[in-house]
Design a protein around this motif. Structure first.
Motif, mmCIF file in Angstrom:
data_model
loop_
_atom_site.group_PDB
_atom_site.id
_atom_site.type_symbol
_atom_site.label_atom_id
_atom_site.label_comp_id
_atom_site.label_asym_id
_atom_site.label_seq_id
_atom_site.Cartn_x
_atom_site.Cartn_y
_atom_site.Cartn_z
ATOM 1 N N UNK A 1 91.526 90.344 58.395
ATOM 2 C CA UNK A 1 92.038 88.972 58.387
ATOM 3 C C UNK A 1 91.226 88.069 57.469
ATOM 4 N N UNK A 2 89.922 88.157 57.542
ATOM 5 C CA UNK A 2 89.078 87.209 56.825
ATOM 6 C C UNK A 2 89.062 87.441 55.318
ATOM 7 N N UNK A 3 89.220 88.672 54.864
ATOM 8 C CA UNK A 3 89.211 88.923 53.422
ATOM 9 C C UNK A 3 90.422 88.297 52.718
ATOM 10 N N UNK A 4 91.661 88.543 53.170
ATOM 11 C CA UNK A 4 92.783 87.837 52.527
ATOM 12 C C UNK A 4 92.745 86.334 52.760
ATOM 13 N N UNK A 5 92.223 85.909 53.918
ATOM 14 C CA UNK A 5 92.113 84.467 54.156
ATOM 15 C C UNK A 5 91.164 83.820 53.147
ATOM 16 N N UNK A 6 90.074 84.506 52.821
ATOM 17 C CA UNK A 6 89.135 83.968 51.840
ATOM 18 C C UNK A 6 89.790 83.821 50.474
ATOM 19 N N UNK B 1 103.251 85.243 56.922
ATOM 20 C CA UNK B 1 102.427 85.319 58.128
ATOM 21 C C UNK B 1 103.298 85.400 59.384
ATOM 22 N N UNK B 2 104.416 84.679 59.396
ATOM 23 C CA UNK B 2 105.285 84.703 60.573
ATOM 24 C C UNK B 2 106.407 85.738 60.438
ATOM 25 N N UNK B 3 106.332 86.560 59.400
ATOM 26 C CA UNK B 3 107.262 87.680 59.287
ATOM 27 C C UNK B 3 108.506 87.428 58.490
ATOM 28 N N UNK B 4 108.623 86.310 57.765
ATOM 29 C CA UNK B 4 109.827 85.991 57.007
ATOM 30 C C UNK B 4 109.632 86.116 55.502
ATOM 31 N N UNK B 5 108.473 86.561 55.066
ATOM 32 C CA UNK B 5 108.204 86.664 53.641
ATOM 33 C C UNK B 5 108.182 88.096 53.161
ATOM 34 N N UNK C 1 89.603 100.109 55.596
ATOM 35 C CA UNK C 1 91.034 100.410 55.642
ATOM 36 C C UNK C 1 91.664 99.663 56.809
ATOM 37 N N UNK C 2 92.997 99.622 56.805
ATOM 38 C CA UNK C 2 93.715 99.021 57.932
ATOM 39 C C UNK C 2 94.132 100.107 58.913
ATOM 40 N N UNK C 3 94.945 99.742 59.890
ATOM 41 C CA UNK C 3 95.342 100.699 60.917
ATOM 42 C C UNK C 3 96.189 101.833 60.408
ATOM 43 N N UNK C 4 96.835 101.661 59.259
ATOM 44 C CA UNK C 4 97.662 102.728 58.687
ATOM 45 C C UNK C 4 96.911 103.572 57.677
ATOM 46 N N UNK C 5 95.639 103.278 57.446
ATOM 47 C CA UNK C 5 94.843 104.038 56.505
ATOM 48 C C UNK C 5 94.923 103.553 55.075
ATOM 49 N N UNK C 6 95.531 102.388 54.841
ATOM 50 C CA UNK C 6 95.613 101.842 53.488
ATOM 51 C C UNK C 6 94.297 101.192 53.098
ATOM 52 N N UNK C 7 93.910 101.396 51.852
ATOM 53 C CA UNK C 7 92.670 100.822 51.354
ATOM 54 C C UNK C 7 92.804 99.301 51.244
ATOM 55 N N UNK C 8 91.907 98.573 51.894
ATOM 56 C CA UNK C 8 91.992 97.116 51.929
ATOM 57 C C UNK C 8 91.727 96.518 50.548
ATOM 58 N N UNK C 9 90.805 97.089 49.798
ATOM 59 C CA UNK C 9 90.513 96.574 48.460
ATOM 60 C C UNK C 9 91.744 96.671 47.564
ATOM 61 N N UNK D 1 97.496 88.776 56.084
ATOM 62 C CA UNK D 1 97.032 87.919 57.166
ATOM 63 C C UNK D 1 97.798 88.197 58.454
ATOM 64 N N UNK D 2 99.104 88.419 58.328
ATOM 65 C CA UNK D 2 99.906 88.719 59.514
ATOM 66 C C UNK D 2 99.459 90.021 60.167
ATOM 67 N N UNK D 3 99.149 91.028 59.350
ATOM 68 C CA UNK D 3 98.672 92.300 59.906
ATOM 69 C C UNK D 3 97.267 92.160 60.485
ATOM 70 N N UNK D 4 96.437 91.338 59.861
ATOM 71 C CA UNK D 4 95.060 91.219 60.304
ATOM 72 C C UNK D 4 94.868 90.418 61.571
ATOM 73 N N UNK D 5 95.844 89.549 61.913
ATOM 74 C CA UNK D 5 95.675 88.737 63.113
ATOM 75 C C UNK D 5 95.701 89.579 64.384
ATOM 76 N N UNK D 6 96.362 90.740 64.337
ATOM 77 C CA UNK D 6 96.455 91.586 65.520
ATOM 78 C C UNK D 6 95.160 92.345 65.781
ATOM 79 N N UNK D 7 94.314 92.460 64.776
ATOM 80 C CA UNK D 7 93.065 93.209 64.934
ATOM 81 C C UNK D 7 91.861 92.312 64.653
ATOM 82 N N UNK D 8 92.005 91.027 64.964
ATOM 83 C CA UNK D 8 90.953 90.071 64.635
ATOM 84 C C UNK D 8 89.654 90.368 65.375
ATOM 85 N N UNK D 9 89.751 90.917 66.574
ATOM 86 C CA UNK D 9 88.547 91.197 67.357
ATOM 87 C C UNK D 9 87.964 92.571 67.048
#
Length: 318
Positions: free
Chosen positions: A283-288, A253-257, A97-105, A269-277
């Motif tokens: 980040x890597x799943x949508x990037x793939x 990704x830059x917040x305009x879409x 899940x992400x930080x808001x509890x949404x299922x990533x799949x 991807x925009x949400x995942x960049x903040x929690x990359x570490x």
């Protein structure tokens, strides 16, 4: 060569090797019947292994976006507050899940579908507009041609990315508006290429004959000019899907879409960049998926270009 003269007996027959019944390669089949252009192109495309791999990959991605939601009971907007940023396979969430509890799949399925809808719609519209605009300018020529090309050149010098970003921000990431603005600023280069090709076609005999017979301009353009650049339009549409995916991903990704509560691969991807570490899977799943989709469309586009080009040897002998 067989010669049959009176009194000279029966004509001698040319001896052919086995399999000679398959007439001229690329024009007739094994049964001696002439192949249709569609079958010829498909045969050349099928011999391109990389293009077939891209087609299979694209089909799998489309099936995943259509039917992937049936493999989970979570919705992309549904939040599980008991499992925030959990790793894949924990708490009943296949990909976490992400930080808001949404299922990533669930978000991947919906995000891929949204990106595909935007990409295919924009590519189809831009290809249609560019084809009609370019052939119309070439057909009329003269002042009309100069005016239409002037419009194309004016739109090309506008800061389209800035305009798209401002419009997307004003309408709060509505994907329909994003489709409109991407279409409005995405057809000019293709129209310029089509115009340059259609200028040679307007002097052909069948176009001149249509003019002398009083055929209407729109009918001449649709029936004679556009079909003769059909291969270019097909390849342009295919490659346009890949470029639109990249444009939508960059804008989101830059917040305009696309923005919440809707989801696209770019917004993920925009949400995942903040929690990359701390949560790299976000980040890597949508990037793939973005990489796979782009590669698939690029391979299909290259395969179609080789199949539709009679001078290309990549498709082999049909």
């Amino acid at each position: 060569m067989a010669i049959n003269m009176p009194g000279a007996g029966p004509a001698t027959e040319e001896v052919r090797p086995n399999g000679a019944e398959a007439q001229e390669p690329g024009k007739t089949g094994s049964d001696g019947k002439r192949l249709s252009p569609f079958k010829l192109y498909m045969r050349r495309f099928a011999r391109n292994k990389a293009a077939l791999g891209g087609l299979v990959l694209f089909a799998l991605l489309v099936l995943f976006s259509l039917f992937g939601r049936y493999l989970t009971h979570w919705d992309h907007m549904e939040a599980d507050f008991t499992a925030l940023s959990v790793a894949p396979g924990v708490g009943g969430h296949l990909l976490g899940t992400n930080g808001a509890g949404n299922d990533v799949y669930a978000q991947l399925v919906h995000g891929l579908g949204r990106s595909l809808i935007i990409a295919v719609t924009v590519s189809l519209l831009t290809t249609a507009i560019a084809g009609l605009f370019g052939t119309t300018a070439a057909y009329y020529g003269g002042k009309a041609e100069r005016a239409m090309l002037g419009l194309v050149h004016f739109l090309l010098i506008l800061p389209s990315f800035l305009i798209i970003a401002l419009v997307g921000t004003h309408y709060r990431g509505d994907w329909q508006v994003l489709v409109v603005v991407l279409t409005l600023f995405g057809w000019m280069l293709t129209a310029r290429v089509i115009w340059s090709l259609a200028t040679s076609l307007r002097e052909r005999e069948y176009v001149m004959a249509a003019r002398f017979m009083g055929v209407s301009p729109i009918r001449t353009i649709v029936r004679h000019l556009l079909p003769n650049i059909g291969s270019l339009l097909i390849v342009t549409f295919t490659l346009g899907v890949a470029s639109t995916v990249q444009a939508e991903t960059a804008l989101s990704f830059i917040g305009f879409g696309v923005k919440q509560p809707d989801v696209s691969l770019g917004s993920m991807l925009a949400d995942g960049q903040n929690t990359l570490s701390t949560a790299p899977w976000l980040f890597y799943l949508p990037a793939a998926l973005v990489v796979l989709l782009t590669v698939a469309m690029a391979l299909i586009g290259d395969g179609l270009r080789d199949a539709l080009d009679p001078t290309s040897q990549s498709g082999g002998r049909a």
